[in-house]
Design a protein around this motif. Structure first.
Motif, PDB file in Angstrom:
ATOM      1  N   ALA A 143      -2.299  -4.489  -4.665  1.00 52.17           N
ATOM      2  CA  ALA A 143      -2.596  -4.375  -3.233  1.00 52.17           C
ATOM      3  C   ALA A 143      -3.660  -5.368  -2.795  1.00 52.17           C
ATOM      4  O   ALA A 143      -3.965  -5.460  -1.610  1.00 52.17           O
ATOM      5  CB  ALA A 143      -3.053  -2.951  -2.915  1.00 52.17           C
ATOM      6  N   SER A 144      -4.230  -6.112  -3.742  1.00 47.44           N
ATOM      7  CA  SER A 144      -5.302  -7.044  -3.392  1.00 47.44           C
ATOM      8  C   SER A 144      -4.790  -8.131  -2.463  1.00 47.44           C
ATOM      9  O   SER A 144      -3.632  -8.520  -2.482  1.00 47.44           O
ATOM     10  CB  SER A 144      -5.857  -7.676  -4.670  1.00 47.44           C
ATOM     11  OG  SER A 144      -4.844  -8.407  -5.330  1.00 47.44           O
ATOM     12  N   GLY A 145      -5.681  -8.586  -1.625  1.00 50.28           N
ATOM     13  CA  GLY A 145      -5.313  -9.662  -0.718  1.00 50.28           C
ATOM     14  C   GLY A 145      -4.731  -9.216   0.582  1.00 50.28           C
ATOM     15  O   GLY A 145      -4.362 -10.028   1.419  1.00 50.28           O
ATOM     16  N   LYS A 146      -4.659  -7.930   0.807  1.00 52.08           N
ATOM     17  CA  LYS A 146      -4.054  -7.417   2.022  1.00 52.08           C
ATOM     18  C   LYS A 146      -4.784  -7.896   3.270  1.00 52.08           C
ATOM     19  O   LYS A 146      -4.189  -8.079   4.331  1.00 52.08           O
ATOM     20  CB  LYS A 146      -4.041  -5.885   1.952  1.00 52.08           C
ATOM     21  CG  LYS A 146      -3.244  -5.204   3.033  1.00 52.08           C
ATOM     22  CD  LYS A 146      -3.231  -3.696   2.804  1.00 52.08           C
ATOM     23  CE  LYS A 146      -2.421  -2.989   3.884  1.00 52.08           C
ATOM     24  NZ  LYS A 146      -2.428  -1.520   3.693  1.00 52.08           N
ATOM     25  N   GLN A 147      -6.091  -8.115   3.122  1.00 49.18           N
ATOM     26  CA  GLN A 147      -6.888  -8.484   4.274  1.00 49.18           C
ATOM     27  C   GLN A 147      -6.485  -9.845   4.844  1.00 49.18           C
ATOM     28  O   GLN A 147      -6.778 -10.152   5.989  1.00 49.18           O
ATOM     29  CB  GLN A 147      -8.377  -8.504   3.922  1.00 49.18           C
ATOM     30  CG  GLN A 147      -8.774  -9.599   2.925  1.00 49.18           C
ATOM     31  CD  GLN A 147      -8.558  -9.184   1.480  1.00 49.18           C
ATOM     32  OE1 GLN A 147      -7.951  -8.138   1.224  1.00 49.18           O
ATOM     33  NE2 GLN A 147      -9.038  -9.980   0.548  1.00 49.18           N
ATOM     34  N   TYR A 148      -5.818 -10.661   4.031  1.00 53.38           N
ATOM     35  CA  TYR A 148      -5.411 -11.978   4.499  1.00 53.38           C
ATOM     36  C   TYR A 148      -4.376 -11.897   5.623  1.00 53.38           C
ATOM     37  O   TYR A 148      -4.279 -12.806   6.436  1.00 53.38           O
ATOM     38  CB  TYR A 148      -4.782 -12.788   3.364  1.00 53.38           C
ATOM     39  CG  TYR A 148      -5.765 -13.382   2.400  1.00 53.38           C
ATOM     40  CD1 TYR A 148      -6.698 -14.319   2.808  1.00 53.38           C
ATOM     41  CD2 TYR A 148      -5.740 -13.020   1.061  1.00 53.38           C
ATOM     42  CE1 TYR A 148      -7.591 -14.878   1.913  1.00 53.38           C
ATOM     43  CE2 TYR A 148      -6.617 -13.571   0.150  1.00 53.38           C
ATOM     44  CZ  TYR A 148      -7.548 -14.495   0.581  1.00 53.38           C
ATOM     45  OH  TYR A 148      -8.417 -15.046  -0.312  1.00 53.38           O
ATOM     46  N   PHE A 149      -3.582 -10.855   5.653  1.00 50.16           N
ATOM     47  CA  PHE A 149      -2.354 -10.906   6.439  1.00 50.16           C
ATOM     48  C   PHE A 149      -2.259  -9.883   7.563  1.00 50.16           C
ATOM     49  O   PHE A 149      -1.315  -9.937   8.349  1.00 50.16           O
ATOM     50  CB  PHE A 149      -1.161 -10.744   5.493  1.00 50.16           C
ATOM     51  CG  PHE A 149      -1.224 -11.677   4.321  1.00 50.16           C
ATOM     52  CD1 PHE A 149      -1.091 -13.044   4.513  1.00 50.16           C
ATOM     53  CD2 PHE A 149      -1.463 -11.199   3.045  1.00 50.16           C
ATOM     54  CE1 PHE A 149      -1.170 -13.919   3.440  1.00 50.16           C
ATOM     55  CE2 PHE A 149      -1.547 -12.075   1.968  1.00 50.16           C
ATOM     56  CZ  PHE A 149      -1.400 -13.441   2.167  1.00 50.16           C
ATOM     57  N   GLU A 150      -3.148  -8.916   7.664  1.00 52.53           N
ATOM     58  CA  GLU A 150      -3.055  -7.914   8.720  1.00 52.53           C
ATOM     59  C   GLU A 150      -3.241  -8.559  10.098  1.00 52.53           C
ATOM     60  O   GLU A 150      -3.966  -9.543  10.229  1.00 52.53           O
ATOM     61  CB  GLU A 150      -4.123  -6.833   8.493  1.00 52.53           C
ATOM     62  CG  GLU A 150      -3.867  -6.006   7.258  1.00 52.53           C
ATOM     63  CD  GLU A 150      -4.976  -4.991   6.991  1.00 52.53           C
ATOM     64  OE1 GLU A 150      -6.070  -5.143   7.573  1.00 52.53           O
ATOM     65  OE2 GLU A 150      -4.745  -4.067   6.204  1.00 52.53           O
ATOM     66  N   PRO A 151      -2.584  -8.013  11.162  1.00 51.62           N
ATOM     67  CA  PRO A 151      -1.865  -6.738  11.232  1.00 51.62           C
ATOM     68  C   PRO A 151      -0.410  -6.790  10.751  1.00 51.62           C
ATOM     69  O   PRO A 151       0.270  -5.784  10.799  1.00 51.62           O
ATOM     70  CB  PRO A 151      -1.918  -6.397  12.715  1.00 51.62           C
ATOM     71  CG  PRO A 151      -1.924  -7.718  13.390  1.00 51.62           C
ATOM     72  CD  PRO A 151      -2.744  -8.614  12.513  1.00 51.62           C
ATOM     73  N   SER A 152       0.071  -7.970  10.332  1.00 49.83           N
ATOM     74  CA  SER A 152       1.353  -7.968   9.631  1.00 49.83           C
ATOM     75  C   SER A 152       1.182  -7.183   8.345  1.00 49.83           C
ATOM     76  O   SER A 152       0.098  -7.150   7.765  1.00 49.83           O
ATOM     77  CB  SER A 152       1.787  -9.402   9.311  1.00 49.83           C
ATOM     78  OG  SER A 152       2.870  -9.408   8.409  1.00 49.83           O
ATOM     79  N   LEU A 153       2.250  -6.543   7.903  1.00 53.10           N
ATOM     80  CA  LEU A 153       2.186  -5.776   6.659  1.00 53.10           C
ATOM     81  C   LEU A 153       2.630  -6.600   5.452  1.00 53.10           C
ATOM     82  O   LEU A 153       2.620  -6.106   4.335  1.00 53.10           O
ATOM     83  CB  LEU A 153       3.052  -4.518   6.779  1.00 53.10           C
ATOM     84  CG  LEU A 153       2.641  -3.545   7.892  1.00 53.10           C
ATOM     85  CD1 LEU A 153       3.570  -2.338   7.905  1.00 53.10           C
ATOM     86  CD2 LEU A 153       1.199  -3.107   7.749  1.00 53.10           C
ATOM     87  N   ALA A 154       3.021  -7.842   5.688  1.00 52.10           N
ATOM     88  CA  ALA A 154       3.435  -8.709   4.584  1.00 52.10           C
ATOM     89  C   ALA A 154       2.241  -9.024   3.693  1.00 52.10           C
ATOM     90  O   ALA A 154       1.095  -9.081   4.156  1.00 52.10           O
ATOM     91  CB  ALA A 154       4.034 -10.001   5.134  1.00 52.10           C
TER      92      ALA A 154
END
Length: 932
Positions: A192-203
């Protein structure tokens, strides 16, 4: 008399041939060890279902190819030389075995060459390749056996040497296989790491880091083997999904501008990028407010081959690009510019495609859930500055809850067999003799999936000069819906007597009288609502014309000199507005607030329109009526917006100038026409008309079905037309069709006539053919619940959900609307057990059953407001404060804004009188309307 000494036998193995034999045996031994390793990996993959063809494996395979090429000349030279020197030997058994051994050796060599698929040896047919593979696999075993037989007549075999060599080979292969099976890079778990790069897209990416644009744009790599697929993709809306699409570019520019003004960042527009702009998004360029959306190469990449095929997992069913993508593992030399190394890479891909297939083709690629990642969306608060969540387009749930998917239990019609995914319509098989083609039963030849994704975006095809693309869209749209001029209602009133069904010729009207022309649309080949996607800019309307001779006496849906459609026409769309009541007319998703009306049509359903015709009293000439359902990708207002955004000095596409006519292609989906005789006496409905069947591309349409579609359209319009719907379904009943009483029961439930609904449901069971058991059980469950027969209702609803018909692909356990009904019924039982009977044990039992059913709803639709509201209620009853708070918060997130209509719609009705008229409960389109 002396005898001559016996002639000394000629040696069949000379010293030079012996050296060559050692070379052959050495190379064969190395190939055997290498081949056993490769075969072991193949069987390991077969037995475990995992792919172990790592980078090391590819290098070993490359070594196998090299050794194979090295052994060709020694085997051929030694074979022919040895055969020539031994052809006259008296031991014919040894000679014949030698011939067989040489032939088998040639089979090994030739099959190996064929498996490389190089040049003229490119075998596409999987069946032929399978035969060649097994020949290459079994021939060496036969060669070893024949070599043993052949050597029995020669010098004594040194078995101890053979045993040592075999043991060494076996140990080597075992060690290599153990190493291969323990390779830690085999795991494809996505952190799940790296999620902050792409929000609010869920990709998200598997590593949480960016992926190089070189990796994502490596389409040339695919072109080398999949020329036909690549060519189809080049002309697809997927290829033109990003800033190379002028319509999208104009829209997303505004979204980025609004986001920048709101928060000093364009990050909110990432919501668009996860689906539309994967290359600049995942490579890290998208967040730059000064990103060159015309000059940068990534802006023209669109949805590349890698962007789809490198997706590793679908992480939910909520859409908004909720997937994990990873940089795909490739064969050695994938990115090399060296011609020789590139050829070696291509050779390995074609000869050993399993690794390539495992990286680029996943089982979920065949599912509707894969398409749903981008064709189901919700609008987050970061984008709208409004609610945390607002529903956008949703192809997926529309499909899931339809009869087409085989999962929707409440549909009006069902196909003979369910369509299990989106590919049958949007990626149909096309003939191909290229790499990756598979035999297709429909085409009776090798085929691949069409990567042009035909659907409806004819504007892109038009702007790029792609006539074949326009034709592909036209082919998909034509006859996807049906237009039916069903009947007349006297007096120009919805309550007037119905004269139907109308024949093409033979019906008459009275001069000076008024009539409603009852017109029906019916979705036929669609697996989801029509229209879907960008419903604010898709333009679908009914063009209606009444003529006497050359004189038009009534019309609706006509266009002006700029090709703008009269706004008082019937449009098959949504009319969406912002909070100030302004129409969403620029794909400005960030401003979406609520809908003034919704004219979308479910799959296998009808939509009914009423057109007012005043018959002239000054002519006896027949009246010709024509109704056409037309489609155009963009309306003129949006086209002007796109044109205004265009930079003529940098844009390669010429879209025209603001104020030019709308020149986008108009596709006729379907049409119907009839002629009415005009006189002083009205022709009543002729009984013979009831037996006539309307023609549908040479296929008869039963009259009962025409009335059924008419009734469905009236039913879906609401209570203002329920009386007429009941009338239509009563006529269907007279044809002995279960659809009549079954659908009449739907009307009666909506009217609260539960006794009438019960009687209608019982009547439906007496008819032949019988009604679908699942639909009948669902509707019976609804009626029994409202009548208080809760246990019976629960049993019937469970029966619906438990119905599976494998031969038709039906499984109704995924109909979460029915499951919600079951869960509510169980909750009713629980409340009754506590409030009336005081049975706390039974209360807890049914309360838990209800909770389990609502949780199952969330497995299919985690954004279901009904489930969350009732789970909060159940948690409160059970004293679980944490669960109550959790589901209450989610219910508040996903529920509709009850105040949105009161805020925005009064202003919208004032600004758009034509749309306000179309939003009325009962809509009559006046064919004689004049501008006011």
């Amino acid at each position: 008399m002396s005898t001559a000494p016996a002639k000394k036998a000629k040696r069949v193995i000379t010293p030079r041939l012996r050296v060559l034999l050692y070379v052959v045996l050495t190379l064969f031994g190395a190939l055997a060890a290498n081949g056993l390793y490769l075969t072991g990996v193949t069987w390991l993959q077969y037995l475990t279902g995992n792919v172990y063809e790592s980078h090391f494996y590819q290098l070993m395979f490359l070594g196998h190819l090299g050794l194979g090429l090295l052994i060709i000349v020694p085997v051929v030279v030694f074979g022919f030389a040895h055969m020539l020197r031994s052809k006259d030997r008296r031991n014919r058994r040894a000679v014949n075995i030698g011939y067989a051994l040489f032939a088998i050796s040639l089979i090994v060599l030739v099959s190996g060459i064929l498996l490389t698929r190089v040049g003229s040896f490119n075998i596409v047919n999987p069946s032929i390749r399978r035969v060649v593979y097994w020949a290459h696999f079994l021939a060496p075993l036969a060669a070893v056996w024949l070599y043993w037989l052949h050597r029995l007549v020669g010098p004594k075999i040194k078995w101890h040497v053979g045993r040592k060599v075999s043991l060494a080979i076996g140990c080597f292969v075992a060690v290599m296989l153990a190493f291969q099976a323990s390779d830690p890079t085999i795991s494809r778990e996505a952190p799940a790491s790296g999620k902050q790069y792409f929000e609010p897209s869920l990709a998200k990416t598997a590593t949480g880091k960016f992926i190089s644009e070189k990796v994502l744009m490596n389409d040339q790599y695919c072109l080398d083997c999949h020329n036909d697929i690549h060519d189809d993709w080049l002309h697809s809306a997927h290829k033109l999904s990003s800033f190379n699409n002028p319509a999208y570019r104009a829209s997303v520019r505004e979204t980025r501008k609004v986001a920048l003004e709101r928060s000093d960042s364009v990050q909110a527009s990432r919501w668009c990028a996860g689906c539309h702009d994967p290359v600049p998004f995942f490579s890290g360029k998208f967040d730059d407010p000064n990103y060159d959306d015309i000059g940068d190469a990534t802006a023209h990449a669109g949805i590349t081959c890698t962007a789809c095929h490198a997706i590793q997992s679908i992480d939910s069913h909520i859409g908004n690009s909720d997937y994990t993508i990873d940089e795909p593992r490739h064969y050695p030399f994938t990115y090399s510019e060296n011609r020789v190394l590139k050829s070696l890479n291509s050779l390995m891909v074609k000869a050993k495609p399993a690794f390539h297939k495992s990286e680029m083709l996943k089982p979920f690629h065949k599912t509707a859930e894969f398409c749903a990642t981008c064709h189901k969306v919700s609008l987050p608060g970061e984008l709208t500055g409004y609610k945390e969540w607002l529903r956008g387009q949703n192809h997926y749930d529309s499909y899931l809850l339809s009869g087409v998917s085989g999962h929707g239990a409440r549909s009006f019609y069902y196909p003979p067999k369910a369509e299990t995914n989106c590919n049958e319509c949007h990626m149909p098989p096309v003939a191909s003799d290229e790499f990756g083609a598979r035999y297709n039963e429909k085409l009776n030849q090798l085929a691949v999936h069409d990567h042009q994704f035909p659907s409806a975006n004819s504007a892109l095809s038009y702007w790029t000069g792609d006539a074949d693309g326009i034709e592909a869209h036209r082919k998909l749209l034509q006859r996807s819906l049906r237009v039916d001029l069903l009947g007349l209602r006297r007096g120009g009133s919805i309550d007037g007597e119905l004269i139907a069904p109308l024949p093409t010729n033979g019906a008459s009207v009275v001069k000076g009288e008024s009539y409603l022309i009852e017109t029906v649309l019916r979705t036929l080949t669609l697996g989801h609502h029509f229209t879907q996607g960008t419903t604010d800019s898709n333009q679908i309307w009914v063009e209606f014309t009444a003529k006497q001779g050359d004189r038009i006496i009534g019309k609706s849906g006509h266009r002006d000199d700029r090709q703008r459609v009269d706004p008082w026409s019937h449009f098959v769309n949504n009319f969406i507005v912002d909070r100030e009541g302004n129409r969403i007319n620029r794909r400005n998703a960030q401003d979406i607030f609520t809908a003034l009306y919704n004219h979308q049509m479910p799959p296998g359903a009808g939509q009914t329109m009423h057109y007012l015709l005043n018959v002239p009293d000054d002519s006896d000439e027949p009246i010709e009526i024509t109704a056409r359902l037309l489609y155009r990708k963009f309306d003129t207002e949006y086209l002007d917006y796109i044109r205004a955004d265009r930079d003529p000095d940098r844009d390669p596409l010429d879209l025209g100038a603001v104020g030019d006519p709308n020149d986008l292609p108009i596709i006729e989906i379907d049409s119907d026409s009839l002629t009415l005789t005009v006189g002083n006496v009205e022709q009543s409905s002729d009984p013979s008309w009831m037996a006539a069947e309307m023609s549908d591309d040479g296929q008869p349409i039963p009259t009962w079905q025409r009335f059924n579609d008419y009734g469905i359209g009236l039913l879906l319009r609401g209570r203002n037309e329920s009386k007429q719907a009941a009338e239509a379904f009563s006529i269907v009943s007279k044809f002995g069709r279960y659809d009549g009483p079954l659908n009449l029961a739907r009307v009666q439930v909506s009217e609260g006539d539960l006794a009438g609904a019960t009687e209608s449901l019982q009547t439906a069971l007496t008819m032949e053919p019988a009604p679908p058991s699942w639909t009948h059980a669902w509707l019976s469950g609804v009626v029994n619940r409202q009548q208080g027969n809760l246990e019976i209702a629960a049993e019937q609803l469970r029966g619906t959900l438990n119905t599976k018909i494998p031969e038709r692909g039906f499984d109704f356990s995924l109909d979460y609307v029915v499951r919600n009904e079951l869960a509510l019924t169980l909750l009713d039982i629980a409340q009754r057990e506590l409030d009336i009977r005081g049975n706390e044990e039974s209360f807890n039992k049914f309360l838990d059953e209800s909770r389990q059913e609502f949780l199952r709803v969330l497995e299919s639709d985690s954004e279901n407001a009904t489930a969350h509201a009732n789970l909060a209620k159940i948690a409160a009853l059970a004293g679980d404060a944490d669960a109550e708070s959790h589901h209450r918060r989610l219910h508040d997130r996903y529920k509709l804004d009850d105040n949105a209509a009161e805020v925005a719609l009064p202003a919208a009705r004032r600004k758009y009188p034509a749309a306000s008229h179309a939003a009325e409960n009962l809509v009559i389109y006046d064919l004689h309307r004049t501008e006011k």
